[in-house]
Design a protein around this motif. Structure first.
Motif, short mmCIF file in Angstrom:
data_model
loop_
_atom_site.label_atom_id
_atom_site.label_comp_id
_atom_site.label_asym_id
_atom_site.label_seq_id
_atom_site.Cartn_x
_atom_site.Cartn_y
_atom_site.Cartn_z
N GLY A 106 0.69 -1.03 0.17
CA GLY A 106 -0.22 -0.05 -0.09
C GLY A 106 0.81 1.25 -0.06
O GLY A 106 2.15 0.93 0.24
N PRO A 107 0.17 2.41 -0.32
CA PRO A 107 1.12 3.69 -0.32
C PRO A 107 1.51 4.11 0.99
O PRO A 107 0.67 3.84 2.17
CB PRO A 107 -0.05 4.67 -0.86
CG PRO A 107 -1.53 4.07 -0.67
CD PRO A 107 -1.17 2.61 -0.42
N SER A 157 -4.68 -0.01 4.13
CA SER A 157 -4.54 -0.33 2.71
C SER A 157 -5.00 -1.70 2.50
O SER A 157 -5.71 -2.23 1.68
CB SER A 157 -3.15 -0.31 2.22
OG SER A 157 -2.73 1.09 2.22
N HIS A 158 -4.82 -2.44 3.78
CA HIS A 158 -5.04 -3.95 3.65
C HIS A 158 -6.75 -3.92 3.68
O HIS A 158 -7.32 -4.86 2.97
CB HIS A 158 -4.55 -4.81 4.81
CG HIS A 158 -3.11 -4.73 4.61
ND1 HIS A 158 -2.43 -5.54 5.44
CD2 HIS A 158 -2.04 -3.89 3.83
CE1 HIS A 158 -0.94 -5.45 5.30
NE2 HIS A 158 -0.75 -4.56 4.04
N MET A 159 -7.38 -3.11 4.55
CA MET A 159 -8.79 -2.93 4.47
C MET A 159 -9.38 -2.64 3.06
O MET A 159 -10.50 -3.02 2.81
CB MET A 159 -9.45 -2.36 5.73
CG MET A 159 -9.09 -3.05 6.91
SD MET A 159 -9.65 -2.26 8.50
CE MET A 159 -8.42 -0.91 8.50
N LEU A 160 -8.78 -1.77 2.32
CA LEU A 160 -9.29 -1.25 1.18
C LEU A 160 -9.06 -2.37 0.09
O LEU A 160 -10.12 -2.66 -0.83
CB LEU A 160 -8.50 -0.09 0.57
CG LEU A 160 -8.69 1.27 1.71
CD1 LEU A 160 -7.86 2.39 0.99
CD2 LEU A 160 -10.18 1.77 1.73
N ARG A 169 -15.87 -0.18 11.52
CA ARG A 169 -15.81 1.19 10.95
C ARG A 169 -15.46 1.26 9.47
O ARG A 169 -15.98 2.19 8.71
CB ARG A 169 -14.38 1.77 11.60
CG ARG A 169 -14.78 2.01 13.22
CD ARG A 169 -13.52 2.64 13.77
NE ARG A 169 -13.63 3.38 15.29
CZ ARG A 169 -13.69 4.57 15.41
NH1 ARG A 169 -13.18 5.40 14.50
NH2 ARG A 169 -13.88 5.25 16.41
N PHE A 170 -14.88 0.13 8.96
CA PHE A 170 -14.95 0.21 7.39
C PHE A 170 -15.81 -0.67 6.69
O PHE A 170 -15.85 -0.80 5.50
CB PHE A 170 -13.42 -0.28 7.20
CG PHE A 170 -12.23 0.75 7.47
CD1 PHE A 170 -11.92 1.55 6.19
CD2 PHE A 170 -11.63 0.85 8.49
CE1 PHE A 170 -11.03 2.63 6.50
CE2 PHE A 170 -10.81 2.00 8.81
CZ PHE A 170 -10.43 2.80 7.65
N ASP A 171 -16.81 -0.98 7.52
CA ASP A 171 -17.90 -1.76 6.79
C ASP A 171 -17.46 -2.94 6.09
O ASP A 171 -18.00 -3.30 5.11
CB ASP A 171 -18.78 -0.75 6.17
CG ASP A 171 -20.15 -1.54 5.87
OD1 ASP A 171 -20.38 -2.43 6.40
OD2 ASP A 171 -20.95 -0.94 4.90
N LEU A 172 -16.68 -3.67 6.48
CA LEU A 172 -16.02 -4.77 5.82
C LEU A 172 -17.19 -6.11 6.04
O LEU A 172 -17.78 -6.24 7.37
CB LEU A 172 -15.02 -5.42 6.39
CG LEU A 172 -13.68 -4.53 6.28
CD1 LEU A 172 -12.40 -5.12 6.82
CD2 LEU A 172 -13.54 -3.59 5.02
N SER A 173 -17.35 -6.91 5.04
CA SER A 173 -18.31 -7.92 5.26
C SER A 173 -18.13 -9.21 4.36
O SER A 173 -17.19 -8.97 3.39
CB SER A 173 -19.75 -7.43 4.91
OG SER A 173 -19.64 -6.88 3.77
N TYR A 174 -18.94 -10.11 4.50
CA TYR A 174 -18.65 -11.46 3.53
C TYR A 174 -20.11 -11.97 3.54
O TYR A 174 -20.79 -11.60 4.30
CB TYR A 174 -17.48 -12.33 4.12
CG TYR A 174 -17.97 -12.98 5.32
CD1 TYR A 174 -18.60 -14.26 5.45
CD2 TYR A 174 -17.60 -12.59 6.60
CE1 TYR A 174 -18.98 -14.89 6.39
CE2 TYR A 174 -17.85 -13.13 7.86
CZ TYR A 174 -18.35 -14.51 7.72
OH TYR A 174 -18.88 -15.01 9.21
#
Length: 649
Positions: A294-295, A335-338, A490-495
């Protein structure tokens, strides 16, 4: 041998003198080793009276952890007594006990010199010989402030204002008095084994914008033999200092022109870290991780979403690009969450393990920077594992096993801690409890003890800390595993689960080596600069006796290089003894001497960096010897080897 706590409790009557109660119940030998006492969890001076609600007293012995802590705290007061006798205009601040000893911070018009330390230590011995009693009085805040104001001890006045209590305990020994909770030794004469070790700069309350102070460090133990053993370790630590060895071995340097805390890697040091990084990449791929990157700069909005801006920004650097605020990353997780959010995920996609050797920056205060061990720019072997809740235990244990393999490879013993929720944190109580329970349950399945480190978790989740022990039995924090239910929220990660419903994954943040810079610093000191053969930047050096042997020496280099070894030749017109000594100073594992006999027999005379001479070997046997030395640590660690050739160039 230290005990963990107090001795066996004895019956006590309220109002009785603590010392008299214990003196009547203990043997003379036991009482002589008693430095304080306990009523339940309360520590009391021997000069105190038994509290009204106390029916039992337990002696605190000198060889217990609490006893040594009291001894060392008293030593700090004795040192301050000596300083005030010699330098009456100096102002005192705080003087706590620390591991192995104590320190005290002083506001002084000029820095203390080595000669000052000698004089202070000599004066301390006088204070000890005077066998002065430590006495305690309780004073109201107004009375206490009046006393310290009369002595112009302005730091004590500030402390009392910040504490905000109505009354304070004040300890005296001789003419010196100090604001202190205690308890202390009954008399200064009980301090027998101590030594002042160093002086350093410090800031009042750690604020680099506050007054600059002088901090004197000392060591204190119950017995002289323990002090001597500790001082011997200190001398050995100086010999192993990675800053000195880094220069001697031409590994790295620091330059003020580049900026404090910024490492400049020289060719040999850069090669060592490249070998470590290649090892990590291959081991992560073998364990089902994906390499990502990531950057370094990300928009401030992201750091606000993650909670870093509110909870960590004092450790971050910020800049502006096209009118937009950016944060220089102190961690790699965003970056990993993105990456995770870049497409829809199914329960079949999990666990997803992302690994990055990510360069991060943290605003460390200049006073704490220390060689490779504390820098402002460093590279983390950072990974984030996103998984279903039912996969969490297996993933935690997988990381622990990975760390165990690496510790075995380097020959490190290690300790494990579970660090719980800090005061400054994000997330719900329920999520913190779930995360802490998951880590605890995973640790409970291991056949290893672990300690609870209350309140030392990350602001977004609890963590497992694995602290390695080096050759000098020092502890170093490297590997960590953090369990996080909060950032996926917080980053609304889902599966999408097997029933087609949207679910929230759990995230593990983890490092194995931690900061590469710091780990190399630890390795340098652990091995005293003599890296294991697989990691040594130069594994063998060919040494010629005369110029007539140069051509064959170059053949030796080519032959061993074809086996994947890192070899160089010293063809200088110098005496052989000089070349050998120089190679030993550079900690090169193998010296391959080439003279007339070796040229004729097409072989080399093999010497080790420790001084042992193995005698003549053919080139193939010499290459096999070095290759085997590369392989052995990996076989011990259960890893075999990770390179097609075990010692990459």
């Amino acid at each position: 041998m230290q005990n963990d706590g107090a001795g066996v409790p004895v019956e006590a009557t309220a109002g009785a003198a603590c010392a008299e109660v214990l003196k009547g119940a203990l043997s003379g030998k036991q009482f002589k080793k008693t430095v304080a006492c306990k009523c339940g969890d309360r520590l009391l001076d021997l000069t105190a009276r038994v509290p009204d609600d106390c029916t039992e007293l337990a002696p605190v012995l000198l060889d217990s952890e609490e006893g040594l802590d009291i001894l060392r705290h008293s030593a700090a007061h004795i040192m301050a007594t000596a300083v005030k006798r010699l330098f009456p205009d100096v102002k005192v601040t705080i003087g706590p006990a620390i591991e192995h000893g104590f320190y005290y911070d002083f506001d002084t018009p000029r820095p203390f010199t080595p000669e000052d330390l000698d004089a202070i230590e000599a004066e301390m011995r006088k204070v000890v010989a005077e066998d002065l009693p430590f006495s305690c009085q309780i004073a109201s805040k107004d009375d206490a402030k009046t006393m310290f104001a009369a002595m112009n001890e302005t730091y004590k006045l500030e402390l009392m204002d910040s504490i905000g209590a109505d009354e304070f305990s004040i300890y005296r020994n001789g003419d010196f008095m100090d604001l202190c909770r205690g308890p202390h030794l009954p008399r200064t004469g009980m301090l027998k084994a101590f030594k002042l070790t160093s002086v350093a700069g410090a800031y009042w309350r750690g604020d680099e914008h506050g007054p600059r102070l002088q901090r004197i460090y000392g060591a204190a133990f119950g017995e002289e033999k323990e002090l001597k053993a500790y001082l011997d370790r200190i001398e050995e630590a100086k010999r192993r200092d990675h800053r000195v060895l880094g220069k001697q071995l031409d590994l790295f340097s620091f330059h003020e022109d580049a900026g404090a805390g910024m490492v400049i890697w020289h060719p040999k040091g850069a090669l060592v870290r490249t070998i470590l990084e290649d090892f990590e990449r291959k081991e992560h791929l073998k364990r089902g991780y994906h390499i990502v990157q990531g950057p370094i700069l990300l928009k401030r909005d992201l750091w606000e979403t993650s909670g870093h801006y509110d909870n960590y920004r004092e450790n971050m650097y910020f800049t502006e690009v096209d009118g937009q605020a950016y944060g220089v990353k102190p961690m790699n997780c965003l970056s990993h969450m993105l990456i995770y959010k870049s497409r829809l995920r199914s329960y079949r996609d999990l666990p997803l393990r992302m690994f990055e050797l990510g360069v991060v920056h943290r605003h460390e205060k200049s006073g704490v920077l220390h060689g490779l061990l504390r820098v402002r720019q460093f590279t983390q072997d950072d990974a984030h594992l996103l998984c279903r809740p039912d996969q969490l235990q297996a993933e935690i244990l997988g990381v622990v096993k990975f760390v165990q393999d690496v510790m075995d490879l380097f020959g490190f013993e290690y300790e494990i801690e579970l660090s719980t929720r800090p005061e400054k944190s994000i997330g719900s109580d329920e999520d913190w409890e779930r995360a802490t329970s998951a880590l605890r349950q995973a640790l409970d399945t291991l056949d290893r003890p672990y300690e609870i480190n209350e309140g030392d978790g990350a602001f977004y989740g609890p963590k497992i800390d694995i602290k390695l022990k080096d050759a000098l039995d020092r502890r170093w924090q490297c590997a960590t595993i953090q369990c996080d239910f909060t950032l996926p929220e917080r980053f609304d990660l889902s599966y999408i689960d097997e029933h087609g419903e949207k679910k929230r994954p759990v995230m593990l943040h983890r490092v194995v080596l931690g900061a590469i810079e710091r780990f190399i610093g630890v390795l340098i000191e652990h091995y005293a600069g003599a890296f294991p053969v697989w990691l040594a930047p130069v594994q063998a050096r060919v040494l010629t006796v005369t110029d007539a042997h140069n051509e064959f020496a170059e053949d030796v280099v080519r032959t061993l290089s074809n086996h994947g070894l890192r070899v160089e030749a010293d063809l200088r017109n110098e005496k052989l003894g000089f070349k050998v000594r120089e190679a030993q100073m550079e900690k090169i594992p193998y010296m391959l001497v080439v003279g007339d006999k070796e040229v004729e027999a097409r072989g080399v005379n093999v010497r080790l960096r420790g001084g042992e001479n193995l005698g003549f070997m053919t080139l193939e046997d010499a290459a096999a010897l070095v290759v085997k030395a590369c392989q052995e640590p990996f076989e011990r660690g259960g890893m075999r080897y990770f390179f097609a050739t075990p010692c990459p160039v």
